[in-house]
Motif scaffolding. Structure first.
Motif, PDB file in Angstrom:
ATOM      1  N   GLU A 329       0.840  -1.187   0.000  1.00  8.46           N
ATOM      2  CA  GLU A 329       0.000   0.000   0.000  1.00  8.46           C
ATOM      3  C   GLU A 329       0.878   1.241   0.000  1.00  8.46           C
ATOM      4  O   GLU A 329       1.971   1.256   0.579  1.00  8.46           O
ATOM      5  CB  GLU A 329      -0.902  -0.010   1.242  1.00  8.46           C
ATOM      6  CG  GLU A 329      -1.910   1.108   1.315  1.00  8.46           C
ATOM      7  CD  GLU A 329      -2.864   0.930   2.492  1.00  8.46           C
ATOM      8  OE1 GLU A 329      -3.819   0.133   2.362  1.00  8.46           O
ATOM      9  OE2 GLU A 329      -2.645   1.569   3.531  1.00  8.46           O
ATOM     10  N   ILE A 355     -13.980   3.949  -0.325  1.00  8.34           N
ATOM     11  CA  ILE A 355     -13.274   3.463  -1.503  1.00  8.34           C
ATOM     12  C   ILE A 355     -13.706   4.293  -2.703  1.00  8.34           C
ATOM     13  O   ILE A 355     -14.884   4.640  -2.838  1.00  8.34           O
ATOM     14  CB  ILE A 355     -13.568   1.974  -1.770  1.00  8.34           C
ATOM     15  CG1 ILE A 355     -13.094   1.126  -0.594  1.00  8.34           C
ATOM     16  CG2 ILE A 355     -12.882   1.497  -3.045  1.00  8.34           C
ATOM     17  CD1 ILE A 355     -13.327  -0.365  -0.780  1.00  8.34           C
ATOM     18  N   PRO A 386      -2.842  -0.288  -3.979  1.00  6.92           N
ATOM     19  CA  PRO A 386      -3.821   0.723  -3.565  1.00  6.92           C
ATOM     20  C   PRO A 386      -3.154   1.940  -2.925  1.00  6.92           C
ATOM     21  O   PRO A 386      -2.053   1.845  -2.367  1.00  6.92           O
ATOM     22  CB  PRO A 386      -4.692  -0.017  -2.546  1.00  6.92           C
ATOM     23  CG  PRO A 386      -3.820  -1.104  -2.021  1.00  6.92           C
ATOM     24  CD  PRO A 386      -2.902  -1.496  -3.146  1.00  6.92           C
ATOM     25  N   PHE A 403      -8.643   2.443  -5.012  1.00  8.62           N
ATOM     26  CA  PHE A 403      -8.421   1.010  -5.193  1.00  8.62           C
ATOM     27  C   PHE A 403      -8.346   0.641  -6.668  1.00  8.62           C
ATOM     28  O   PHE A 403      -9.208   1.032  -7.454  1.00  8.62           O
ATOM     29  CB  PHE A 403      -9.545   0.231  -4.507  1.00  8.62           C
ATOM     30  CG  PHE A 403      -9.279  -1.249  -4.435  1.00  8.62           C
ATOM     31  CD1 PHE A 403      -8.258  -1.735  -3.649  1.00  8.62           C
ATOM     32  CD2 PHE A 403     -10.056  -2.144  -5.148  1.00  8.62           C
ATOM     33  CE1 PHE A 403      -8.011  -3.097  -3.574  1.00  8.62           C
ATOM     34  CE2 PHE A 403      -9.814  -3.505  -5.085  1.00  8.62           C
ATOM     35  CZ  PHE A 403      -8.791  -3.988  -4.293  1.00  8.62           C
ATOM     36  N   ASP A 405      -9.399  -1.247  -8.987  1.00  4.18           N
ATOM     37  CA  ASP A 405     -10.441  -2.236  -9.254  1.00  4.18           C
ATOM     38  C   ASP A 405     -10.900  -2.145 -10.697  1.00  4.18           C
ATOM     39  O   ASP A 405     -12.067  -1.970 -10.976  1.00  4.18           O
ATOM     40  CB  ASP A 405     -11.628  -2.015  -8.323  1.00  4.18           C
ATOM     41  CG  ASP A 405     -12.213  -0.623  -8.493  1.00  4.18           C
ATOM     42  OD1 ASP A 405     -13.381  -0.426  -8.180  1.00  4.18           O
ATOM     43  OD2 ASP A 405     -11.502   0.265  -8.987  1.00  4.18           O
ATOM     44  N   LEU A 429      -6.511  -7.282   0.628  1.00  4.80           N
ATOM     45  CA  LEU A 429      -6.727  -6.610  -0.651  1.00  4.80           C
ATOM     46  C   LEU A 429      -7.813  -7.322  -1.451  1.00  4.80           C
ATOM     47  O   LEU A 429      -8.640  -6.688  -2.104  1.00  4.80           O
ATOM     48  CB  LEU A 429      -5.421  -6.566  -1.448  1.00  4.80           C
ATOM     49  CG  LEU A 429      -4.301  -5.710  -0.868  1.00  4.80           C
ATOM     50  CD1 LEU A 429      -3.073  -5.787  -1.764  1.00  4.80           C
ATOM     51  CD2 LEU A 429      -4.745  -4.271  -0.704  1.00  4.80           C
ATOM     52  N   SER A 433     -11.520  -5.866  -2.805  1.00  8.40           N
ATOM     53  CA  SER A 433     -12.051  -6.021  -4.157  1.00  8.40           C
ATOM     54  C   SER A 433     -13.441  -6.634  -4.129  1.00  8.40           C
ATOM     55  O   SER A 433     -14.343  -6.217  -4.861  1.00  8.40           O
ATOM     56  CB  SER A 433     -11.101  -6.906  -4.988  1.00  8.40           C
ATOM     57  OG  SER A 433     -11.579  -7.037  -6.307  1.00  8.40           O
TER      58      SER A 433
END
Length: 604
Positions: A329, A355, A386, A403, A405, A429, A433
């Motif tokens: 991170e 997030i 992230p 994040f 994603d 993590l 997600s």
């Protein structure tokens, strides 16, 4: 307390002080992941002891922590260390009574200056005072003058010229850092050694600027070197409370021949940054169990760091370091709890976002919110690392996670507890997600923001040219003047553009004169850009209609609308005096569907 310690990459100017034993060290667990923590200049200036003893020390037992520091900030941006160093560099080229002349001559010390006569006929010194010359090692602001009376010779008294202006600026930097060292370090021996370090660094600055004044030049690379002193000073003070190793990155970039790019006309490609991440990872891993405290300055780079990257180079360095260490991170610590649905200083019902997607964070950055620069974000997101934004003054808060994603569309997650647990492993993590995907069905905008100090330029074609020539003329004019357009709306014979109100009036007048060659021009100052951002808006039928209907019902006039260039952003230009009212109206109508309690300050 710990003062700066020796480092394989420390500056060659001095030997940092010793380190007391029995302090927090990085985890020796070979499976522990690296965690990169970046602290901004305001945090470094206000909370150095808290950062060392309460934040960094809280993470080292379970992680390998690398700390990146910006230069200390002052009470205002103009009094920040970086701003002062840039000012000193400019002052080195300033021509005055004490500086070198354009023809190469210099003022000579010991000039005989006429004295005045008193009513009794005795000679005295002139009534106005002249600043004494400053010694390169004038500590605590002391003067080089010994206070003895001046001696006159035949009606003249020997006078020395005042020191250059950069001496005073350098002394401000010296005193600010000495004050910080005395407030942060309790051990008298270590504090004295740290003070000597600061004195030596500031003496180096004076000598460097004096040399620049003599040759009458501060090159882009020299300016980089001067600015880099700010991070060196900050890191040496910040190595308090942990078993730390001061790491300067002055030599991290391999020497290259950039004669063709001496003025930074080119740009650094991704290959350069990829190679830099490898070098950074190798350098920091050499610190062993000691916590590396790393300068945000890395240079010299081809074409000058300030010209190629700008003053946000510390954020970029922390991102590159996170990639080089394959960190779990990247934490960016500020004085705010994270990213909110709106600015709670203006919108009382604003909520903290746990997030957010990189695309949404980038849009918010472009349109008024100080999140993370998109290019900096890209360096870590592309490696699926992230970014967590946290509050130095509230270290227990979960903050906001940007994040990576890319496979999940919806990323607005607001858990029952209001925070996202900090990841200690890849499993965490993966949980983040899954949480993002679990809320995929929540089709609603993420945030609303306002960008003020906007000017709208409307250009109507004079119909003497076809449409493609009309547009080409406008865009080439903007390019020549270096104008960046935030929003644009076009038709065949009409163009509306929203630009920042940052141009000098004379430059704006020249721009308008050039644009009038393409048609009639009208200028509308004191405007603002209102932007509704959300990755789910692409699937929300009627969200634009709701936004504009809400503004119309609130009697907010819309100057121009921009939609379609970005799938996650709907923007419009309104009068600046309607900005706060519009923010609250849109937040209530489009974001406050499920009201939640407000929390803390917003990242803005």
């Amino acid at each position: 307390m710990v003062s700066p310690t020796s480092s394989r990459a420390s500056s060659a100017s001095s030997s940092p002080p010793r380190t007391p034993p029995n302090l927090h060290q990085n985890s020796i667990d070979p499976s522990a992941k690296w965690l990169v923590q970046k602290f901004g200049g305001t945090s470094v200036g206000k909370f150095p002891v808290k950062i060392a003893q309460e934040i960094v020390a809280n993470y080292v037992d379970d992680n390998k922590v690398a700390v990146v520091c910006s230069a200390r900030s002052g009470s205002t941006k103009a009094l920040g260390t970086t701003s002062l160093l840039l000012r000193a560099a400019s002052e080195a080229l300033r021509r005055g009574p004490s500086g070198p002349k354009r023809n190469g001559s210099v003022d000579t010390p010991g000039i005989m200056t006429p004295v005045t006569k008193s009513v009794f006929g005795s000679s005295t010194t002139p009534p106005q005072s002249t600043s004494p010359p400053s010694s390169p090692r004038a500590r605590n602001g002391s003067s080089a003058r010994d206070g003895s009376p001046t001696t006159s010779f035949g009606g003249f008294t020997p006078m020395t010229p005042p020191p250059p202006d950069f001496h005073a600026t350098a002394d401000i930097i010296r005193q600010e850092h000495l004050k910080a060292a005395r407030a942060s370090v309790q051990d008298p021996d270590i504090r004295r050694q740290l003070e000597d370090e600061i004195e030596r660094d500031c003496d180096w600055l004076l000598h460097y600027l004096s040399a620049a004044q003599i040759i009458d030049e501060v090159s882009p690379r020299s300016r980089d070197t001067i600015v880099g002193l700010g991070e060196r000073l900050a890191c040496k003070i910040m190595t308090a409370g942990i078993d730390a190793e001061y790491v300067s990155l002055d030599d991290i970039v391999p020497q290259v021949d950039d004669s063709d790019n001496a003025l930074g006309s080119g740009s650094l490609d991704q290959g350069f940054y990829d190679n830099l991440t490898v070098a950074l990872g190798e350098r920091i891993r050499q610190c062993g169990s000691r916590v590396p405290v790393v300068t945000g300055f890395f240079g010299p780079v081809p074409g000058s760091l300030l010209q190629q990257v700008g003053r946000g180079y510390t954020d970029l360095l922390s991102a590159l370091l996170a990639v080089g260490l394959e960190a779990s991170e990247l934490q960016i610590w500020k004085e705010v709890d994270g990213i909110f649905t709106a600015d709670p200083r203006k919108v009382p019902t604003a909520r903290l976002l746990s997030i957010i997607s990189p695309d949404e964070a980038a849009e918010l950055t472009y349109y008024g919110s100080e999140v993370v620069h998109p290019f900096t974000m890209e360096q870590v997101i592309r490696r699926k690392i992230p970014i967590r934004i946290k509050n130095v003054d509230n270290p227990q808060g979960g903050g906001t996670v940007i994040f990576p994603d890319h496979d999940a569309d919806a990323v607005q997650v607001e858990e029952t507890g209001g925070t996202v647990p900090e990841p200690a492993s890849l499993t965490m993590l993966e949980n983040l997600s899954l949480m993002a995907e679990a809320h995929h069905h929540r089709k609603m905008p993420t945030a609303v923001t306002i960008k003020e100090k906007i000017v709208v330029l409307n250009v109507n074609s004079n119909r003497k040219s076809v449409s493609h020539g009309f547009l080409a003329g406008i865009f080439s004019t903007l390019d020549r003047f270096g104008v960046v357009v935030d929003l644009i709306s076009t038709s065949e014979v009409h163009v509306s553009m929203a630009i920042e109100d940052s141009l000098a009036q004379k430059l704006l007048d020249r721009l308008v004169t050039e644009l009038r060659k393409s048609g009639t021009v009208s200028v509308h100052p004191e405007m603002a850009i209102l932007s509704l951002v959300g990755k789910q808006m692409r699937n929300m039928v009627g969200i634009a209609g709701r936004m504009f209907t809400t503004l119309a019902q609130g009697n907010v006039n819309i100057e121009m609308i921009s939609q379609g260039a970005s799938e996650i952003n709907i923007s419009c230009v309104i009068d600046a005096h309607d900005a706060i009212k519009a923010l609250n109206l849109i937040h209530q109508s489009c974001l406050n569907i499920t009201p939640e309690p407000a929390a803390g300050p917003w990242l803005f």
